[in-house]
Design a protein around this motif. Structure first.
Motif, PDB file in Angstrom:
ATOM      1  N   LYS A 175       0.837  -1.198   0.000  1.00 27.95           N
ATOM      2  CA  LYS A 175       0.000   0.000   0.000  1.00 27.95           C
ATOM      3  C   LYS A 175       0.872   1.248   0.000  1.00 27.95           C
ATOM      4  N   GLU A 176       0.418   2.249  -0.725  1.00 26.13           N
ATOM      5  CA  GLU A 176       1.140   3.506  -0.803  1.00 26.13           C
ATOM      6  C   GLU A 176       0.152   4.636  -1.051  1.00 26.13           C
TER       7      GLU A 176
ATOM      8  N   SER B 233       9.779  16.054  -4.296  1.00 29.76           N
ATOM      9  CA  SER B 233      10.098  15.680  -2.926  1.00 29.76           C
ATOM     10  C   SER B 233       9.016  16.193  -1.995  1.00 29.76           C
ATOM     11  N   ASP B 234       8.827  15.489  -0.880  1.00 29.83           N
ATOM     12  CA  ASP B 234       7.862  15.933   0.117  1.00 29.83           C
ATOM     13  C   ASP B 234       8.404  17.088   0.954  1.00 29.83           C
ATOM     14  N   LYS B 235       9.703  17.406   0.799  1.00 28.92           N
ATOM     15  CA  LYS B 235      10.304  18.541   1.494  1.00 28.92           C
ATOM     16  C   LYS B 235      10.190  19.777   0.615  1.00 28.92           C
ATOM     17  N   LYS B 236       9.648  20.837   1.155  1.00 31.63           N
ATOM     18  CA  LYS B 236       9.451  22.062   0.393  1.00 31.63           C
ATOM     19  C   LYS B 236      10.789  22.767   0.176  1.00 31.63           C
ATOM     20  N   SER B 237      11.207  22.809  -1.070  1.00 32.56           N
ATOM     21  CA  SER B 237      12.467  23.457  -1.425  1.00 32.56           C
ATOM     22  C   SER B 237      12.374  23.908  -2.873  1.00 32.56           C
ATOM     23  N   SER B 238      12.900  25.087  -3.153  1.00 34.12           N
ATOM     24  CA  SER B 238      12.883  25.615  -4.513  1.00 34.12           C
ATOM     25  C   SER B 238      13.933  24.958  -5.397  1.00 34.12           C
TER      26      SER B 238
ATOM     27  N   THR C 168       8.724   6.897  -3.191  1.00 36.60           N
ATOM     28  CA  THR C 168       8.787   6.922  -1.732  1.00 36.60           C
ATOM     29  C   THR C 168       7.498   6.438  -1.081  1.00 36.60           C
ATOM     30  N   GLY C 169       6.409   6.370  -1.849  1.00 34.48           N
ATOM     31  CA  GLY C 169       5.129   5.943  -1.304  1.00 34.48           C
ATOM     32  C   GLY C 169       4.369   7.039  -0.600  1.00 34.48           C
TER      33      GLY C 169
END
Length: 253
Positions: free
Chosen positions: A61-62, A97-102, A183-184
């Motif tokens: 599951k993802e 990515s799930d990390k907010k970065s420009s 990454t799921g």
């Protein structure tokens, strides 16, 4: 005297040369009438992130995103005498990515597509066969029902043919393909936009792509994307419940 084999080879070589020249002229003639008025606009209707198995072959599951959208497009200028079919697709651009970065580049995934065939020419094989060798009328009640059904289908097909090809009016269209990640995790991804693209597939010649794809050659046109939005929190999670309660409180006020 030349042998029969040499004569056959000469005729075949002359035929292929003429066919190649005619195909080249047909491909180059399209450049005299470029398409400039193709228009497409897509707007987001609904989006949600669900945890499950997006495909039957998924091992675990993802999180994956499901969307609905509205599409208004007039791609009729892309059809000409050398167009075989038109491939239209809606794709989503989102953060990788799930990390907010420009600094993180965006990923692109197709969520919906369709193939629009070119209208049948009056000089095609089927049209000429129906004109000079029409189908015989069948007798009997069962055959009459079949002919009535066939006539209804023919009338609807004529109506569809009368309309300009490439005109799309979709409301609340569900995406064919879900968006997932290696990454799921897909919840709360930012900077998401929906856009429209197309690919003109001719009978002979080069493929023509929509603008902003980076491919050459490409057609001209106007594409209106959606405003940037974020994927919501996972459906059924505490974050989604809290957000829903906040929206309910704002609406009540």
């Amino acid at each position: 005297m030349h042998s029969s084999l040499n004569r056959a080879q000469g005729v075949f070589g002359f035929f292929t040369t003429v066919a190649l020249c005619v195909a080249g002229l047909a491909a180059l003639s399209v450049l005299l009438y470029p398409a400039h008025d193709a228009k497409a606009q897509v707007s987001l209707k609904n989006v949600q992130v669900i945890k499950g198995r997006p495909n039957y072959y998924s091992a675990k599951k993802e999180e994956y995103a499901q969307m609905r959208f509205d599409l208004d497009a007039d791609l009729s200028p892309l059809f000409n005498w050398n167009t075989k079919q038109l491939f239209v697709y809606v794709y989503a651009s989102y953060s990788s990515s799930d990390k907010k970065s420009s600094l993180v580049p965006n990923s692109e995934s197709i969520i919906w597509d369709t193939i629009i065939p070119a209208p049948e020419s009056p000089y095609s094989f089927n049209a000429l066969r129906e004109r000079f060798f029409p189908a015989k009328k069948s007798s009997g009640r069962k055959n009459q029902k079949r002919t009535n059904a066939a006539s209804k289908k023919a009338s609807t097909s004529k109506k569809d043919a009368a309309a300009a090809p490439g005109v799309l009016r979709l409301r609340g269209q569900r995406a064919k393909y879900q968006i997932s990640d290696i990454t799921g995790k897909m919840a709360e991804r930012g900077n998401v936009t929906l856009s429209v693209g197309w690919n003109v597939q001719p009978w002979v010649g080069a493929l023509l792509w929509s603008p902003r794809t980076g491919a050459f050659p490409h057609t001209a046109g106007t594409i209106v994307d959606t405003k940037a939005f974020d994927f919501p929190a996972l459906k059924g999670s505490k974050a989604s419940a809290a957000k829903a309660s906040e929206q309910a409180a704002k609406s009540s006020v």
